[in-house]
Design an enzyme around this catalytic site. Structure first.
Site, PDB file in Angstrom:
ATOM      1  N   LYS A  83       0.722  -1.253   0.057  1.00  0.00           N
ATOM      2  CA  LYS A  83       0.051   0.069  -0.020  1.00  0.00           C
ATOM      3  C   LYS A  83       0.936   1.208  -0.031  1.00  0.00           C
ATOM      4  O   LYS A  83       1.919   1.247   0.818  1.00  0.00           O
ATOM      5  CB  LYS A  83      -0.675   0.016   1.355  1.00  0.00           C
ATOM      6  CG  LYS A  83      -2.187  -0.016   1.157  1.00  0.00           C
ATOM      7  CD  LYS A  83      -2.888  -0.047   2.380  1.00  0.00           C
ATOM      8  CE  LYS A  83      -4.408   0.181   2.402  1.00  0.00           C
ATOM      9  NZ  LYS A  83      -4.791   0.340   3.780  1.00  0.00           N
TER      10      LYS A  83
HETATM   11  C1  E4P Z   1      -8.098   0.590   4.004  1.00  0.00           C
HETATM   12  O1  E4P Z   1      -7.371   0.384   3.547  1.00  0.00           O
HETATM   13  C2  E4P Z   1      -8.035   1.627   5.113  1.00  0.00           C
HETATM   14  O2  E4P Z   1      -6.921   1.365   5.948  1.00  0.00           O
HETATM   15  C3  E4P Z   1      -9.112   1.605   6.130  1.00  0.00           C
HETATM   16  O3  E4P Z   1     -10.194   1.333   5.399  1.00  0.00           O
HETATM   17  C4  E4P Z   1      -9.590   3.179   6.372  1.00  0.00           C
HETATM   18  O4  E4P Z   1     -10.562   3.188   7.416  1.00  0.00           O
HETATM   19  P1  E4P Z   1     -10.911   4.319   8.380  1.00  0.00           P
HETATM   20  O5  E4P Z   1     -11.109   5.683   7.816  1.00  0.00           O
HETATM   21  O6  E4P Z   1     -12.159   3.866   9.078  1.00  0.00           O
HETATM   22  O7  E4P Z   1      -9.576   4.503   9.167  1.00  0.00           O
END
Ligand code: E4P
EC number: 2.2.1.2
Length: 214
Positions: A83
């Site tokens: 990522k």
């Molecule tokens: C996904 O890849 C993200 O890490 C995650 O969905 C972020 O979610 P949040 O906005 O609830 O922290």
């Protein structure tokens, strides 16, 4: 639409995998930090629990530092994907990794143009953050739909992960908007199963069974 689990918690992952619906796992630095363990150890264990892709996010913010960090994370297991944030350094890294055959999930996507750029840089996945847009009174699901429309018009094969999912309605809406994957927290996954009429139906069936077999 497939389901990824949005967590770094091994217990949650084991429970969810047993349901047979988990096609992958996404983590981020905040989720890893909650586990209070070494990131490499956690990612390695998660990768052993699921057959699908496990997203591990780089901490570095420059291309020069992201690339070696990404290679190290990708080397932890065959199903680890990287990522990177949707910044210039992130795209450079995604592009270099794609050339090396390492898949990326470009994250923190909040606009259609960011998603299209990420796709063109070679990202295997883009992650539009639905809940965080809703939090600032913008329409997160509309973003997913716009990205899906643009990708369909231009034959872009990058998969869309609806991320930052907060509740079951987001999941239904993301599926209708054209997300290929929704990454959901464990508690949202369980909430998807719940319906008061299911509970009432089970209770009624058991009561009737007991009465007839007294
Ligand atoms: C996904 O890849 C993200 O890490 C995650 O969905 C972020 O979610 P949040 O906005 O609830 O922290």
């Amino acid at each position: 639409m497939k389901f990824f689990l949005d967590t770094a918690n091994l217990t949650e992952i084991k429970e969810a995998v047993a349901l047979g619906v988990v096609a992958g796992v996404t983590t981020n630095p905040s989720l890893i930090a909650r586990e209070k363990r070494n990131i490499h150890a956690v990612i390695k264990e998660i990768a052993g629990l699921v057959t699908g892709p496990v997203s591990a996010e780089v901490i570095a913010t420059t291309y020069e530092e992201m690339l070696p960090e990404a290679r190290e994370l990708a080397g932890l297991a065959d199903n680890v994907i990287i990522k990177v944030p949707v910044t210039a350094d992130g795209l450079k890294t995604a592009s270099a990794l794609a050339a090396e055959g390492i898949k990326t999930n470009v994250t923190l996507v909040f606009s259609p143009n960011q998603a299209l750029l990420a796709a063109r840089a070679g990202a295997a996945y883009v992650s539009p953050f639905v809940g965080r847009l809703d939090d600032i009174s913008q329409d997160g699901i509309e973003l997913v739909k716009t990205i899906a429309d643009i990708f369909a018009i231009h034959g872009v094969e990058t998969e869309i992960i609806a991320a930052s999912i907060r509740h079951p309605l987001h999941v239904t809406q993301a599926a209708l908007a054209g997300a290929t994957i929704a990454t959901v927290p464990y508690k949202v996954l369980l909430a998807l199963l719940k319906h008061p009429l299911t509970d009432a139906g089970i209770k009624q069936f058991l009561e009737d069974w007991r009465k007839a077999n007294m």
